[in-house]
Design a protein around this motif. Structure first.
Motif, mmCIF file in Angstrom:
data_model
loop_
_atom_site.group_PDB
_atom_site.id
_atom_site.type_symbol
_atom_site.label_atom_id
_atom_site.label_comp_id
_atom_site.label_asym_id
_atom_site.label_seq_id
_atom_site.Cartn_x
_atom_site.Cartn_y
_atom_site.Cartn_z
ATOM 1 N N ALA A 322 0.902 -1.154 0.000
ATOM 2 C CA ALA A 322 0.000 0.000 0.000
ATOM 3 C C ALA A 322 0.940 1.202 0.000
ATOM 4 N N LYS A 323 0.428 2.420 0.232
ATOM 5 C CA LYS A 323 1.345 3.571 0.321
ATOM 6 C C LYS A 323 2.326 3.379 1.460
ATOM 7 N N VAL A 324 1.851 2.753 2.547
ATOM 8 C CA VAL A 324 2.749 2.270 3.598
ATOM 9 C C VAL A 324 2.500 0.769 3.727
ATOM 10 N N THR A 325 3.535 0.015 4.005
ATOM 11 C CA THR A 325 3.387 -1.440 4.113
ATOM 12 C C THR A 325 2.451 -1.799 5.267
ATOM 13 N N VAL A 326 1.546 -2.728 5.005
ATOM 14 C CA VAL A 326 0.589 -3.189 6.019
ATOM 15 C C VAL A 326 0.998 -4.585 6.485
ATOM 16 N N CYS A 327 1.013 -4.785 7.802
ATOM 17 C CA CYS A 327 1.406 -6.069 8.377
ATOM 18 C C CYS A 327 0.181 -6.914 8.698
ATOM 19 N N TRP A 328 0.222 -8.171 8.285
ATOM 20 C CA TRP A 328 -0.812 -9.138 8.667
ATOM 21 C C TRP A 328 -0.103 -10.340 9.272
ATOM 22 N N PHE A 329 -0.367 -10.610 10.559
ATOM 23 C CA PHE A 329 0.286 -11.704 11.264
ATOM 24 C C PHE A 329 -0.729 -12.831 11.477
ATOM 25 N N VAL A 330 -0.395 -14.001 10.986
ATOM 26 C CA VAL A 330 -1.311 -15.140 11.007
ATOM 27 C C VAL A 330 -0.748 -16.209 11.943
ATOM 28 N N GLN A 331 -1.505 -16.561 12.969
ATOM 29 C CA GLN A 331 -1.030 -17.564 13.900
ATOM 30 C C GLN A 331 -1.076 -18.944 13.273
ATOM 31 N N ARG A 332 -0.254 -19.812 13.809
ATOM 32 C CA ARG A 332 0.018 -21.106 13.166
ATOM 33 C C ARG A 332 -1.235 -21.898 12.826
ATOM 34 N N GLU A 333 -2.244 -21.879 13.718
ATOM 35 C CA GLU A 333 -3.427 -22.697 13.469
ATOM 36 C C GLU A 333 -4.234 -22.221 12.260
ATOM 37 N N ARG A 334 -4.034 -20.955 11.812
ATOM 38 C CA ARG A 334 -4.772 -20.455 10.641
ATOM 39 C C ARG A 334 -3.964 -20.589 9.350
ATOM 40 N N VAL A 335 -2.671 -20.869 9.487
ATOM 41 C CA VAL A 335 -1.828 -20.967 8.295
ATOM 42 C C VAL A 335 -2.310 -22.108 7.399
ATOM 43 N N GLN A 336 -2.801 -23.183 8.020
ATOM 44 C CA GLN A 336 -3.280 -24.336 7.239
ATOM 45 C C GLN A 336 -4.418 -23.939 6.300
ATOM 46 N N GLU A 337 -5.292 -23.039 6.754
ATOM 47 C CA GLU A 337 -6.393 -22.568 5.906
ATOM 48 C C GLU A 337 -5.845 -21.884 4.657
ATOM 49 N N LEU A 338 -4.783 -21.104 4.826
ATOM 50 C CA LEU A 338 -4.174 -20.422 3.675
ATOM 51 C C LEU A 338 -3.517 -21.427 2.736
ATOM 52 N N GLU A 339 -2.941 -22.463 3.306
ATOM 53 C CA GLU A 339 -2.313 -23.489 2.471
ATOM 54 C C GLU A 339 -3.357 -24.217 1.629
ATOM 55 N N GLU A 340 -4.556 -24.384 2.196
ATOM 56 C CA GLU A 340 -5.615 -25.087 1.473
ATOM 57 C C GLU A 340 -6.285 -24.198 0.429
ATOM 58 N N LYS A 341 -6.538 -22.931 0.776
ATOM 59 C CA LYS A 341 -7.307 -22.032 -0.099
ATOM 60 C C LYS A 341 -6.433 -21.147 -0.972
ATOM 61 N N GLY A 342 -5.161 -21.010 -0.605
ATOM 62 C CA GLY A 342 -4.308 -20.033 -1.287
ATOM 63 C C GLY A 342 -4.419 -18.667 -0.612
ATOM 64 N N MET A 343 -3.651 -17.720 -1.115
ATOM 65 C CA MET A 343 -3.674 -16.384 -0.512
ATOM 66 C C MET A 343 -5.036 -15.723 -0.744
#
Length: 358
Positions: A322-343
């Motif tokens: 973005a105009k300034v970088t935005v941080c999104w921190f995902v805890q380990r238990e939710r990372v699996q959802e991203l692995e299944e669905k993609g970004m």
């Protein structure tokens, strides 16, 4: 126990200007290095002399410039736990504890034995501080303070030099040891987790002044000032343009937010904590006709344009363009959802977690 501190102290180009009153038994002071936290504690203890002001604890005036009152530190009956514990290196544990005690030899010995038992120092009485662990040194320092029954205890970054495991252990030990202490304890820290865990009321100091003060959990929930939000762990900030009572543009995120709650008129910035974003995939979107940002993206959502990422032991951190970088921190238990669905295609905001800041 009521505490009132109204002091000013000029030191080179730095001005400490502190004004607070509290009836809490556990008070935290949070701020960055060099903001005036320790100077505030030392002024209460009588180690530093303010240029002007008034310090009063439970009806006793420690300092009043106009009335020319300035009690000596030993008369204030305040226990001060320094960062390095300030134990006398050539004195044994029992002699360190006995320092400053008054009364007969038998009375002193009895009090030292009592403190040795209370702070679980049996078997260490004849050791020098250099032969003790960090946790043992802290217990000796606290035993020495508690031996003469101070009316107030001041803790100056007591865990700053410790590793994470030992820090957690000693925080729990300190809470247990102070559980039956009825006086006021003020702890200074630059660590948000320490003050959240310890304090009922919190002062956030920024460059010598109080940025915000109040009940600790409320300040973390609604910090009001940008500096207070930053010190309580918020990673994302954008300049804000308040369009009306329910609409605000986060200029540096390229997002316009519509809220049910009324947006405060003082709002200059919006803050959003890195763990609070809600991932949204195109397939999940309903309401295809919602207003957009001019690029087809939904107006209340941040387009997910990945800049970089970092894998940590217990979470995955994503950095969004973005105009300034935005941080999104995902805890380990939710990372699996991203692995299944993609970004995700977008990051949505939870209105209840938006921070409107001065």
């Amino acid at each position: 126990m009521a505490v009132t501190v109204e002091i000013r102290r000029k030191l080179d180009n730095f001005l400490l200007d502190i004004n607070f009153h509290s009836d809490a038994r556990r008070i935290g002071i949070l701020g960055a290095s060099g903001c005036g936290k320790s100077m505030t504690l030392k002024s209460i203890a009588g180690i530093e002399l303010p240029d002007e002001g008034h310090i009063e604890v439970e009806g006793r005036i420690f300092f009043d410039k106009e009335k020319k009152i300035n009690l000596k530190p030993q008369i204030r009956n305040v226990g001060y736990l320094f960062q390095n514990y300030a134990l006398f290196p050539t004195m044994t544990v029992e002699k360190n504890i006995a320092t400053g005690l008054k009364g007969s030899k038998q009375e002193k010995e009895a009090r030292v034995r009592e403190m040795v038992e209370k702070f679980r120092l049996q078997g260490l009485e004849k050791r020098l501080p250099g032969k003790l662990s960090g946790g043992q040194q802290q217990r000796v320092a606290l035993a020495r303070i508690m031996a003469y029954e101070p009316e107030m205890i001041l803790l100056d970054e007591p865990f700053s030099a410790l590793d994470m495991y030992l820090k957690d252990q000693l925080q729990r030990e300190l809470a247990e040891m102070l559980a039956d202490y009825e006086g006021t304890v003020i702890m200074v820290s630059h660590n948000r987790d320490e003050v959240y865990r310890f304090s009922e009321e919190l002062l956030v100091i920024d460059q010598g002044k109080i940025a915000v003060a109040g009940e600790t959990k409320e300040i973390f929930h609604n910090p009001v000032s940008r500096e207070a939000a930053r010190l309580t762990g918020c990673k994302n900030f954008s300049k804000a343009r308040r369009i009306d009572a329910h609409t605000v543009e986060a200029e540096e995120w390229g997002v316009t937010l519509t809220t049910q709650q009324e947006i405060p008129e003082y709002t200059e910035y919006i803050g959003y904590r890195a763990h609070d974003f809600i991932p949204v995939w195109n397939a999940e979107r309903t309401g295809k006709d919602e207003p957009d940002n001019g690029d087809g993206s939904p107006r209340d959502m941040l387009p997910f344009d990945l800049e970089s990422s970092a894998e940590l032991p217990f979470e995955q951190n994503y950095y969004i363009k973005a105009k300034v970088t935005v941080c999104w921190f995902v805890q380990r238990e939710r990372v699996q959802e991203l692995e299944e669905k993609g970004m995700p295609d977008y990051l949505a905001f939870d209105e209840k977690k938006l921070l409107f800041l001065r």
